[in-house]
Design a protein around this motif. Structure first.
Motif, short mmCIF file in Angstrom:
data_model
loop_
_atom_site.label_atom_id
_atom_site.label_comp_id
_atom_site.label_asym_id
_atom_site.label_seq_id
_atom_site.Cartn_x
_atom_site.Cartn_y
_atom_site.Cartn_z
N ARG A 252 0.44 -0.93 -0.07
CA ARG A 252 0.18 -0.20 0.37
C ARG A 252 0.90 1.29 0.30
O ARG A 252 0.28 2.60 -0.71
N HIS A 253 1.96 0.92 0.57
CA HIS A 253 3.02 2.26 0.36
C HIS A 253 4.32 1.80 -0.49
O HIS A 253 4.92 2.68 -1.10
N ARG A 254 3.93 0.93 -1.54
CA ARG A 254 4.92 0.80 -2.47
C ARG A 254 5.70 0.09 -1.71
O ARG A 254 6.99 0.15 -2.98
N ILE A 255 5.74 -0.59 -0.86
CA ILE A 255 7.98 -1.23 -0.03
C ILE A 255 7.21 -2.46 -1.01
O ILE A 255 6.74 -3.15 -0.71
N ARG A 256 8.55 -2.97 -1.21
CA ARG A 256 8.28 -4.76 -1.40
C ARG A 256 8.55 -5.70 -0.56
O ARG A 256 9.20 -5.21 0.69
N PRO A 257 8.05 -6.55 -0.52
CA PRO A 257 8.15 -7.01 1.39
C PRO A 257 9.78 -7.84 1.23
O PRO A 257 10.21 -8.21 2.85
N HIS A 258 10.62 -7.64 0.43
CA HIS A 258 12.12 -7.84 0.30
C HIS A 258 12.71 -6.68 0.97
O HIS A 258 13.22 -5.96 0.31
N LEU A 259 12.98 -6.10 1.97
CA LEU A 259 13.00 -5.45 3.04
C LEU A 259 14.81 -4.83 2.82
O LEU A 259 14.89 -4.04 3.00
N VAL A 260 15.72 -6.20 2.57
CA VAL A 260 16.83 -5.71 2.57
C VAL A 260 17.17 -6.43 1.15
O VAL A 260 17.68 -7.20 1.78
N SER A 261 17.44 -5.53 0.42
CA SER A 261 17.59 -5.34 -0.76
C SER A 261 19.30 -5.86 -1.05
O SER A 261 19.79 -4.74 -0.45
N GLY A 262 19.82 -5.52 -2.42
CA GLY A 262 21.30 -4.85 -2.76
C GLY A 262 21.24 -3.30 -2.53
O GLY A 262 22.10 -2.74 -2.14
N ILE A 263 20.23 -2.03 -2.18
CA ILE A 263 20.28 -1.58 -2.49
C ILE A 263 20.57 -0.57 -0.21
O ILE A 263 21.24 -0.24 -0.57
N GLU A 264 19.66 -1.71 0.35
CA GLU A 264 19.74 -1.33 1.24
C GLU A 264 20.64 -1.79 1.84
O GLU A 264 21.35 -1.33 3.40
N PHE A 265 21.46 -2.89 1.30
CA PHE A 265 22.78 -3.20 1.38
C PHE A 265 23.88 -2.12 1.13
O PHE A 265 24.87 -1.62 2.41
#
Length: 324
Positions: A252-265
């Motif tokens: 609903r907030h456009r956030i994907r469930p994969h919360l720690v992806s390459g970007i967050e890493f």
């Protein structure tokens, strides 16, 4: 000479066109609010192309690496800020391409390659600067770990995408075959009726039959998914029912469930760690969380392949039943 594009829509429409329906939480919360308005202004007032922005993001990444290499905390902060700006630029090239229709295959390749080079250079520079600052060999291993995990993440992502695409392609092929078989059965039945009723208007009835067959053929391509839904995540949803609720809330907030992806890493290693002067801690925690989420994706894929096998087997059973 400045170019003004007067056909650029308002900001809400630009968001709809340029922002992904699902994205990393770091991008949604900390990048899009800045990147999307900037893209609109660039599209309206400049001749800048997506590839030029890609080059700008890459060069800023090199500046960030130079700051990291100096090792001192003040330079770490500067490097973290520049890296975040570099990432904002990296998100803007795709948005500008979608907004102006200037996207290209080469641009996608350039963006991907520059991203991988930027991560590798920044990882080596950051850990080399900290090694010179402290003399601890741990930073050498951390540099290898960051590059390795980033590479693993993207290789895994590409391979999973290919496997899922292959499974969906096979299922769609089976559905089309089944629907074509049904169409042929209907057509054969119509011909039998016409042979049994020679007084009928054969030309008119055949026209109706062909029209019906054509409608069925079109439906087999466009409407089958809505008529028969194939769920390749059925076992995963059954085992983890809370996942659906969490997923719905995030999407609903456009956030994907994969919360720690390459970007967050990357952000943990190159922004949070340097800002807090805790490079080791931030890199280790970010890397561990990345591995956890990657393993979860692999497990989800495993369960999905089981659903795929059951689905294919059901097609075969249906085919045998109809043949009997």
């Amino acid at each position: 000479m400045r170019l003004i594009r007067r056909d650029i829509p308002d900001l809400s429409e630009v968001r709809r066109i340029t922002e992904k329906k699902r994205d990393a939480w770091w991008t949604v919360l900390l990048v899009d609010p800045v990147a999307t308005p900037l893209v609109r202004q660039l599209a309206m007032r400049t001749r800048i192309t997506p590839n030029q922005i890609t080059w700008g993001a890459f060069l800023l990444g090199l500046v960030s690496a130079a700051c990291f290499a100096l090792g001192d905390w003040r330079w770490l902060v500067a490097g973290a800020v520049v890296y975040h700006v570099s990432f904002i630029f990296d998100c803007m090239d795709g948005k500008l391409a979608r907004l102006t229709g200037q996207g290209s295959v080469f641009g996608a390749w350039l963006d991907f390659v520059f991203d991988r080079i930027r991560v590798a250079v920044c990882a080596v520079a950051l850990m080399a600067g900290q090694y010179q600052r402290t003399g601890e060999t741990l930073y050498i291993w951390l540099a290898l770990a960051v590059v390795g995990l980033d590479t693993l993440r993207y290789i895994n992502s590409l391979e999973i995408f290919k496997i899922r695409h292959s499974m969906r392609k096979q299922i769609k092929s089976r559905l089309r075959e089944a629907r074509r078989a049904e169409n042929q059965a209907e057509l054969t039945f119509m011909e039998d009726l016409l042979r049994d009723n020679p007084e009928a208007d054969i030309e008119q009835d055949l026209g109706k039959a062909e029209a019906a067959a054509g409608a069925e053929a079109t439906e087999s391509v466009t409407a089958v998914p809505s008529a028969q839904v194939i769920d390749l995540q059925r076992e995963f949803r059954h085992r983890f029912p809370t996942y659906l609720r969490m997923r719905s809330l995030l999407l609903r907030h456009r956030i994907r469930p994969h919360l720690v992806s390459g970007i967050e890493f990357q952000m943990g290693a190159f922004i949070i760690g340097p800002l807090l002067d805790s490079v080791v801690e931030a890199t280790v925690v970010s890397g561990a969380l990345l591995l956890v989420f990657e393993l979860a994706i692999i497990y989800k894929l495993l369960l999905s392949t089981r659903d795929f096998t059951r689905t294919i087997n059901s097609f075969e059973r249906d085919a045998v039943t109809k043949a009997a």
